[in-house]
Structures are given as structure tokens and as C-alpha cells.
Design an enzyme around this catalytic site. Structure first.
Site, PDB file in Angstrom:
ATOM      1  N   HIS A 592     -37.341  50.333  47.574  1.00 32.05           N
ATOM      2  CA  HIS A 592     -36.086  50.848  46.553  1.00 32.05           C
ATOM      3  C   HIS A 592     -35.179  51.621  47.338  1.00 32.05           C
ATOM      4  O   HIS A 592     -34.225  51.196  47.246  1.00 32.05           O
ATOM      5  CB  HIS A 592     -36.810  51.664  45.404  1.00 32.05           C
ATOM      6  CG  HIS A 592     -35.810  52.510  44.528  1.00 32.05           C
ATOM      7  ND1 HIS A 592     -34.935  51.481  43.476  1.00 32.05           N
ATOM      8  CD2 HIS A 592     -35.277  53.517  44.186  1.00 32.05           C
ATOM      9  CE1 HIS A 592     -34.180  52.055  43.007  1.00 32.05           C
ATOM     10  NE2 HIS A 592     -34.125  53.356  43.367  1.00 32.05           N
ATOM     11  N   HIS A 602     -27.580  59.249  48.403  1.00 32.05           N
ATOM     12  CA  HIS A 602     -28.999  59.278  48.791  1.00 32.05           C
ATOM     13  C   HIS A 602     -29.056  58.985  50.235  1.00 32.05           C
ATOM     14  O   HIS A 602     -30.045  58.088  50.819  1.00 32.05           O
ATOM     15  CB  HIS A 602     -29.658  57.692  48.171  1.00 32.05           C
ATOM     16  CG  HIS A 602     -29.617  57.909  46.710  1.00 32.05           C
ATOM     17  ND1 HIS A 602     -29.798  58.853  46.128  1.00 32.05           N
ATOM     18  CD2 HIS A 602     -28.883  56.790  45.933  1.00 32.05           C
ATOM     19  CE1 HIS A 602     -29.680  58.722  44.592  1.00 32.05           C
ATOM     20  NE2 HIS A 602     -28.992  57.437  44.569  1.00 32.05           N
ATOM     21  N   HIS A 629     -31.363  51.047  45.221  1.00 31.79           N
ATOM     22  CA  HIS A 629     -30.789  52.630  44.958  1.00 31.79           C
ATOM     23  C   HIS A 629     -29.543  53.236  45.082  1.00 31.79           C
ATOM     24  O   HIS A 629     -29.020  53.732  44.366  1.00 31.79           O
ATOM     25  CB  HIS A 629     -31.762  53.260  45.847  1.00 31.79           C
ATOM     26  CG  HIS A 629     -32.168  54.806  45.588  1.00 31.79           C
ATOM     27  ND1 HIS A 629     -31.984  55.234  44.289  1.00 31.79           N
ATOM     28  CD2 HIS A 629     -32.405  55.790  46.350  1.00 31.79           C
ATOM     29  CE1 HIS A 629     -32.230  56.513  44.394  1.00 31.79           C
ATOM     30  NE2 HIS A 629     -32.635  57.077  45.512  1.00 31.79           N
ATOM     31  N   VAL A 630     -28.948  52.721  46.081  1.00 27.89           N
ATOM     32  CA  VAL A 630     -27.466  53.091  46.187  1.00 27.89           C
ATOM     33  C   VAL A 630     -26.604  51.922  45.846  1.00 27.89           C
ATOM     34  O   VAL A 630     -26.790  50.759  45.983  1.00 27.89           O
ATOM     35  CB  VAL A 630     -27.297  53.169  48.001  1.00 27.89           C
ATOM     36  CG1 VAL A 630     -25.512  53.509  48.172  1.00 27.89           C
ATOM     37  CG2 VAL A 630     -28.116  54.114  48.507  1.00 27.89           C
ATOM     38  N   HIS A 631     -25.613  52.453  45.067  1.00 26.86           N
ATOM     39  CA  HIS A 631     -24.909  51.573  44.083  1.00 26.86           C
ATOM     40  C   HIS A 631     -23.709  50.963  44.761  1.00 26.86           C
ATOM     41  O   HIS A 631     -22.480  51.473  44.571  1.00 26.86           O
ATOM     42  CB  HIS A 631     -24.491  52.197  42.730  1.00 26.86           C
ATOM     43  CG  HIS A 631     -25.660  52.721  41.938  1.00 26.86           C
ATOM     44  ND1 HIS A 631     -25.594  54.081  41.269  1.00 26.86           N
ATOM     45  CD2 HIS A 631     -26.914  52.059  41.953  1.00 26.86           C
ATOM     46  CE1 HIS A 631     -26.920  54.135  40.405  1.00 26.86           C
ATOM     47  NE2 HIS A 631     -27.510  53.081  40.885  1.00 26.86           N
TER      48      HIS A 631
END
Length: 755
Positions: A592, A602, A629-631
């Protein structure tokens, strides 16, 4: 009470009054869709307001209220007269002029069968007389039930009435009119023959007066009968299936206190408010009553909903106005948030006597008191309501956007031909794509597409300020992914309880809000999704491995313990040893939190897992590591940071041909929007990065080569934005390729000899 007028009203005045009473509801009809449209309900004119009083006060009504309550307007026009199903042609009956007694009390044995049989004599033929048109209509209703056919009154006036069969082309017809010389309402024409074959009996809806009379009989037998029991008995006795809502209305009418109970219910609002405050500490309730003690406004915001919004929802509130569908035409104002599953959370509700700029401003001021958010709030409402100025004046640093749902409705309604290119159906897609585009160039691409199809549609779009609806220009919380009608849930609640008093409606609303929570115990990820962890000798379903075709895929848990000697660490140590690159050449790892991430979002959250596992990734020559996790999207070169220790080595990532490629693919779409802030300058290990929605494809060609490409969604075409050839870390080495070539030549020779 004000004095009631005793003078009868003429048919003309009755018709006019009915028109006035029906006008507000007519204003809500969508001229295209034919459905109730919850839009701006302003400029309704004066609306009667009930009185709010304490026990010692006397309930007040204006003379106009009393006159309306005393008005005996027959509602036959509001009920379709379609008791339907074919009944064989009735036998000829003596048509001598006579007065019929068709009351239930006239039945000798008291059975339902005898009652229905007696109704066949309610209409006998030409010349039959009645005291009034009301008596004629009642007789015709009972006759239709007994003979099992449906009809409608094509003419329905005080001096004449004309009924025809519901099925077009069927010759059944009856005509009756008032005879002044006899002071009698007589049947003039009657064709009793049906040719519809019973089609008119398939969707029966008897008129209200008949339903009320039957229910009154049932209540006389047992005043405490339940709605279901009455509905079942009517279906059993007459073959007519009535909804529970219809039965409940009939019960209220039969008990003779419907309108009075509606007005009296407003007396109990202060008690309701006290109970809400008592049972919901911390909730905000505000009841506003005018100087004449008439109801004006009621604000409700429950503490649990406020806490849910502040701690579990994005700072995004959808404003809406829904007709409350009560006798006094109140409007329900709502401020709703959405949870992680796009479920509606009612943050604040207000019942107001009329929707105006002033009532909206009052509601927003109450919301500001109820929701002391430190975050800038984003409000979304129907563009036609014109709430921008009020929102920005009351809430500091707030943003206001136009509802995508209503914007799409208005856009499609405004479309006029001609349409070129992809045609009219494509316009809704292009408008939605323009609203969701994350960059200005993407917004322009889709608006230009609209222009190619319809210049008029393009002009309509350009007249609306993009900063209030286009994601590329909007400065507030992104919301363009919400295209549904957020307020629809309130409309459904109101439909279910529209015939009840205001206090009962509010009680039901409170219970519905409670039901919005978890009805059953929450089931987490482990209960909802099964993983094949046992097959891979894992002790926990959060980390496991699968073998698919030529790939061995390892799934790790970023939020479970993974340091040395933990269960996940021990399992991964053994799992790498079980990988057979001869059978599954490609080794892929999923997690993730990204290990290499140059986005401010993050940043370095995966550093601990990197320190624990990166050395194994290099040792066992992992081909690629995918994370989310990071968009946003980012791809690294083959790098590692395993040389560093406390005494020597590089303290930053360096090129490493044995290391995997790290790819962050958190760009699939989410409610929070994209993570658009990258660290500057771009690190040397970062090969490509972009904050756009997109999707990736890994196409494994053979043991040695795979093709990877990432597509930006806004492009709208199959052209890769980022692509490269991925060489297998095991079979891509020269010695492995020679071994593979040797095996291939040997197999060809063996095959040639065998042939």
C-alpha cells in the site's frame, strides 16, 4: 375560532378554489420529465401558517382557514374511477323512474355477498332519479364495483355527469343531468354493453368516498383494526387491492378528524423540541414562532451527526430544498455530507414556512453555529438558487460550487438542435468530462468537443462561471464525482409519511437518521474479502502470495508489524525461498505505502518497510513493486539504498541494476482528489511523475520481456503517456538468455528428429 360561512358555494367558485389549492403542487412539475422537481420554490404567494401555542392558549385560525375547512368540495376529479374487470352484460331491469335505496343497512342478511349483489341495482337504467349528483356518483361507484368494470367521468359537474369505460372503443356509457322542473338528477342515456373483455378491471382505484364508507363500516365493527387487516378484508370481499397509504387516509377520513389533527399537531412542536434536546444532549434545536403564534421555522442538528461530519467526512456540504408535502406547504432545507461510502449524513435540517433568500440565510447562520469547523468548507447547491453570496458572506474562506446533478439536468433541458459530429447523446459525456478534468487543457479539450457538436450548447456552458463547477478551476473541495441527487433520500422519506401530521413526520425523520448508521455490526476487510493466505503458508490474510500464469505475486501489509522476527517478516523470508523462477519467471510485489515517493502526500511513510525489505528485493531480483496510497502517478528507475549503514555507504538511492522498478499507481480515482504537490526539484531516482487520473497495464510477453504503459484518463484515447520495456531480472541476464536459447534449440532438434 373564526365564524364559518354557511352560504353554499357555486360550482364555479368551487372549481376556482380547487385550482388555487392545486397550484403550488403544479409548480413543482418538471415540464419535460413529468416528475416532481425539487428546485426553487420561491414566489409562491401567501401561504397559510398554523398556530404554535402552549396549553393555555386558544388555537387561532383566520376566517380564510375556517372557510376552507368548511368547504365541501367533492374530490371525485382527484380519483380515477377505474374499478376494472369485465362483468357479463347485466340483465335488463325495469327502468321506471324510481329512487333507489342502496345503503348497506338495506341488506337483509348482512353478508358481503348480499351487499355487493344489492349494488347491481344501484343503476337501473334511463329515467332513474337521484336527489343530487353526489348520490348519482355514489350509486355509479357501487354499481361498477358490483359489475366489476372501470370507468371515468368525462363530465363531472354539479348539473351533469357523463361516464365512459376506461378502455377506449368500449361502447359502455352513461349520461345524467339535473332536471329543474322535477328538482331531480336523472339518467338520460345509458348503454350498458361492454366490449372491453374485462381490461378495465385490472388497475382499479376506487374513489375516496367509497373507500371511506367501507372503512367506516369496518371501524364500527372494531375501532382498533390495523391497516393491514382492513386492506386484506377489502381485497377478500371486493377483489380490490388498496395500498396501506390509501387505507390510512381512509381511516383518518372515517374518523372525521383529519384536518383538525393536522392543525392541532403544531401545538405539540414545543414538546417535541424539548424531548429532542432532552434525549440528544449537545444537539442544536431552534423553533421560531411569529408574533401571531404561527409556525415559521424549525432547525435541527444532532450532535452525533455534527461529530460524524467533523471527524469522518470531508469538509463538503450539499444544500437542498425539498417540498415537505404537507397541508401548509412547508419546505425542508438540508445540509448533507457524504461519508466514505458516499452515504448521506444529515448534518442539519430546517423546516421553513416558505423558501426565500432570508430563510436560506437564517438556515446558513444556524449551520455556522452548529458546525464550528476550522477547515474551509465547500458548499454545493443548485445553481438556480443563487446562494453564492450568502454562503461567502456567512462562512469565511468558504467555497461554493454548483451541483453537477442539477447542472446536467439544466444542460440537457436547454439543448436545441441541430447537432453535429457525435450527436446529442455525446454532449452529456463531454460536459461531465469537462467538469471532472483536473487540468485546464483537459477542460478546454472537452468544451471544444461540445462546441463541435453544438455551438449553442457551448455558449450555454461558457455562460456559467467555470470556477463554480469545473474541477480544473474550482478552488474548493473536489466534488465533481458526485453526480447523484443527494437530497433524493429525503424525498423518499417524505413520500412514505406525507399523509401524517408534522410531529409524526419529524419523529419519523429522527428515526430514519438513526437508521442511517450501521444496522448490522460492521464487517471489516477480513470479513468481506477472502484471501488465499493459507495456500501460501501465511498466518494472516493480510499478507500472502498467488501464482498467476508466469508471475509469482507477493502481497504485503504496510499496516501490520513487519520488522525483524515478526510473523510477516518470517513469512516473507521463507516465501522468497519458495519462488521458482523456472516456473514463474516474473516476481512482482504489491503493497500500500510506496517505498520511493517524491510527493508531499505521505512522504517517507514507506521508509520503515524499505529498511526492512529492500535488501531482499535486490537479493531475489524482484522485477517490479506496485504501491498506492498517494493519489498520483510516479515511476522510478532501478535504484536501491541498501549500501548505507551507520558507518559507511551511500546515504541516498543510487542506480542498481539488480533492484526493482517502483511504481505508484494511486491515481485510479477517489473522493479526496489528486495529490498534486510534488517535491521540487524532481529526485534523480524519479523517472516520471504526474498528478492525473489514469490507469496502467503490464503486458507480459514472454520470460524475458514485458511492456508497461500508463494512460492519462483525460486524454480520452489509447496513447500511453508513460511506457517502457521491462526486462526480467532473472531471465534477462545474458547467461539466462543463453540458457533459454540452448533449451529452445535443443527442443527444436528433438522435435525435428522425432518427425
Amino acid at each position: 375560532m373564526g365564524s364559518k360561512s354557511s352560504s353554499p358555494m357555486s360550482p364555479a367558485s368551487v372549481s376556482k378554489r380547487r385550482r388555487v389549492m392545486e397550484e403550488p403542487s403544479m409548480l413543482l412539475q418538471d415540464e419535460n420529465a413529468g416528475e416532481t422537481r425539487r428546485r426553487s420554490l420561491r414566489n409562491r404567494g401567501e401561504i397559510r401558517k398554523p398556530v404554535i401555542e402552549t396549553d393555555e392558549d386558544e388555537y387561532l385560525l383566520s376566517d380564510e382557514d375556517d372557510a376552507h375547512d368548511n368547504l365541501d368540495v367533492d374530490d371525485d376529479n382527484d380519483y380515477v374511477q377505474d374499478i376494472d374487470a369485465y362483468y357479463p352484460e347485466t340483465e335488463d331491469v325495469d327502468s321506471e323512474p324510481q329512487m333507489m335505496n342502496y345503503s348497506i343497512s338495506g341488506v337483509k342478511d348482512g353478508s358481503v355477498e348480499s351487499l355487493v349483489a344489492s349494488w347491481k341495482l344501484c343503476i337501473t337504467g334511463v329515467g332513474q332519479g337521484f336527489e343530487s349528483v353526489v348520490e348519482f356518483r355514489d350509486a355509479l361507484q357501487k354499481y361498477a364495483v358490483a359489475c366489476r368494470f372501470g370507468y371515468r367521468l368525462r363530465k363531472n359537474e354539479s348539473n351533469r355527469a357523463c361516464g365512459v369505460c376506461l378502455v377506449g372503443g368500449c361502447p359502455w356509457k352513461i349520461y345524467a343531468s339535473w332536471v329543474p322542473s322535477e328538482s331531480m338528477f336523472r339518467i338520460k342515456k345509458f348503454n350498458r354493453r361492454h366490449t372491453c373483455g374485462g381490461e378495465s378491471w385490472k388497475s382499479a382505484h376506487p374513489k375516496k368516498n367509497w373507500v371511506v364508507s367501507i372503512i367506516k363500516e369496518r371501524l364500527q365493527e372494531n375501532p382498533n383494526q390495523k391497516t393491514k387487516n382492513i386492506a386484506d378484508s377489502i381485497f377478500q370481499d371486493f377483489g380490490i387491492e388498496l395500498s396501506y397509504c390509501t387505507i390510512r387516509r381512509g381511516i383518518d377520513e372515517a374518523k372525521g378528524g383529519l384536518h383538525t389533527s393536522f392543525k392541532d399537531a403544531y401545538k405539540h412542536l414545543p414538546l417535541f423540541v424539548n424531548k429532542v434536546v432532552e434525549t440528544n444532549p449537545g444537539s442544536i434545536v431552534d423553533l421560531v414562532v411569529g408574533e401571531d403564534k404561527r409556525f415559521q421555522r424549525l432547525f435541527l442538528s444532532f450532535r452525533s451527526c455534527i461529530n460524524g461530519f467533523l471527524t469522518g467526512c470531508r469538509p463538503l456540504l450539499f444544500l437542498d430544498a425539498i417540498p415537505f408535502k404537507s397541508r401548509y406547504h412547508e419546505i425542508l432545507l438540508t445540509a448533507s455530507a457524504l461519508d466514505g461510502d458516499d452515504g448521506v449524513l444529515p448534518v442539519a435540517l430546517a423546516l421553513v414556512d416558505v423558501e426565500t433568500d432570508e430563510t436560506w440565510r437564517w438556515f446558513l447562520e444556524q449551520v455556522k453555529v452548529a458546525v464550528p469547523s476550522l477547515r474551509p468548507l465547500t458548499f454545493v447547491s443548485d445553481r438556480e438558487k443563487g446562494l453564492v453570496s450568502s454562503v461567502l458572506e456567512i462562512f469565511e474562506n468558504a467555497h461554493h460550487g454548483y451541483s453537477i446533478h442539477y447542472l446536467m439536468e439544466d444542460f440537457m433541458r436547454s439543448l436545441r438542435g441541430p447537432f453535429l459530429g457525435d450527436g446529442k447523446p455525446s454532449l452529456s459525456y463531454y460536459l461531465l468530462a469537462a467538469a471532472r478534468a483536473d487540468r485546464l487543457d483537459g477542460f478546454k479539450v472537452y468544451t471544444e468537443q461540445i462546441k463541435r457538436v453544438s455551438p449553442k450548447a457551448y455558449d450555454w456552458v461558457m455562460e456559467i462561471e467555470g470556477k463554480h463547477w469545473a474541477n480544473a478551476l474550482f478552488e474548493g473541495e473536489p466534488y465533481s464525482h458526485i453526480t447523484s441527487d443527494v437530497g433524493e433520500i429525503y424525498s423518499k422519506w417524505i413520500e412514505e409519511i406525507q399523509e401524517t401530521s408534522i410531529v409524526l413526520k419529524l419523529v419519523v425523520f429522527v428515526s430514519r437518521i438513526v437508521e442511517l448508521g450501521e444496522v448490522t455490526p460492521f464487517k471489516n476487510y477480513l470479513e468481506r474479502y477472502t484471501t488465499p493466505y493459507l495456500a501460501s503458508k501465511s498466518s494472516n490474510p493480510l499478507w500472502y502470495s498467488v501464482r498467476r500464469a508466469s508471475a509469482h505475486i507477493i502481497v504485503l501489509s504496510s499496516y501490520s508489524p513487519f520488522v525483524k522476527y515478526t510473523p510477516q517478516w518470517r513469512w516473507l523470508d521463507e516465501e522468497f525461498k519458495r519462488v521458482d523462477r523456472e516456473k514463474t519467471p516474473w516476481l512482482i510485489v504489491l503493497m500500500h505505502s510506496p517505498i520511493y515517493n517524491s510527493n508531499e502526500a505521505h512522504f517517507k511513510e514507506g521508509e520503515s518497510m524499505r529498511a526492512a525489505f529492500e535488501e531482499w528485493f535486490v537479493e531475489y531480483r524482484v522485477d517490479v513493486v506496485f504501491a498506492g496510497h498517494v493519489h498520483a502517478y510516479e515511476r522510478s528507475y532501478r535504484v536501491s539504498n541498501v549500501r548505507y549503514n551507520v558507518s559507511s555507504g551511500d546515504r541516498f538511492p543510487v542506480p542498481d541494476t539488480s533492484a526493482p522498478v517502483y511504481i505508484t499507481v494511486g491515481d485510479g480515482g477517489n473522493q479526496e482528489g489528486l495529490a498534486g504537490r510534488f517535491m521540487e526539484p524532481q529526485p534523480d531516482y524519479s523517472a516520471f511523475r504526474e498528478a492525473s487520473y489514469g490507469h496502467s497495464t503490464l503486458d507480459i510477453k514472454n520470460r524475458t520481456h514485458a511492456i508497461y504503459h500508463w494512460n492519462r484518463n483525460d486524454d480520452g484515447k489509447k496513447v500511453a503517456t508513460d511506457e517502457f520495456v521491462l526486462y526480467n531480472q532473472y531471465w534477462g541476464k545474458n547467461i539466462r538468455r543463453r540458457k533459454l536459447k540452448k533449451h529452445y534449440i535443443k527442443s527444436v532438434v528433438v522435435e525435428w528428429i522425432a518427425s
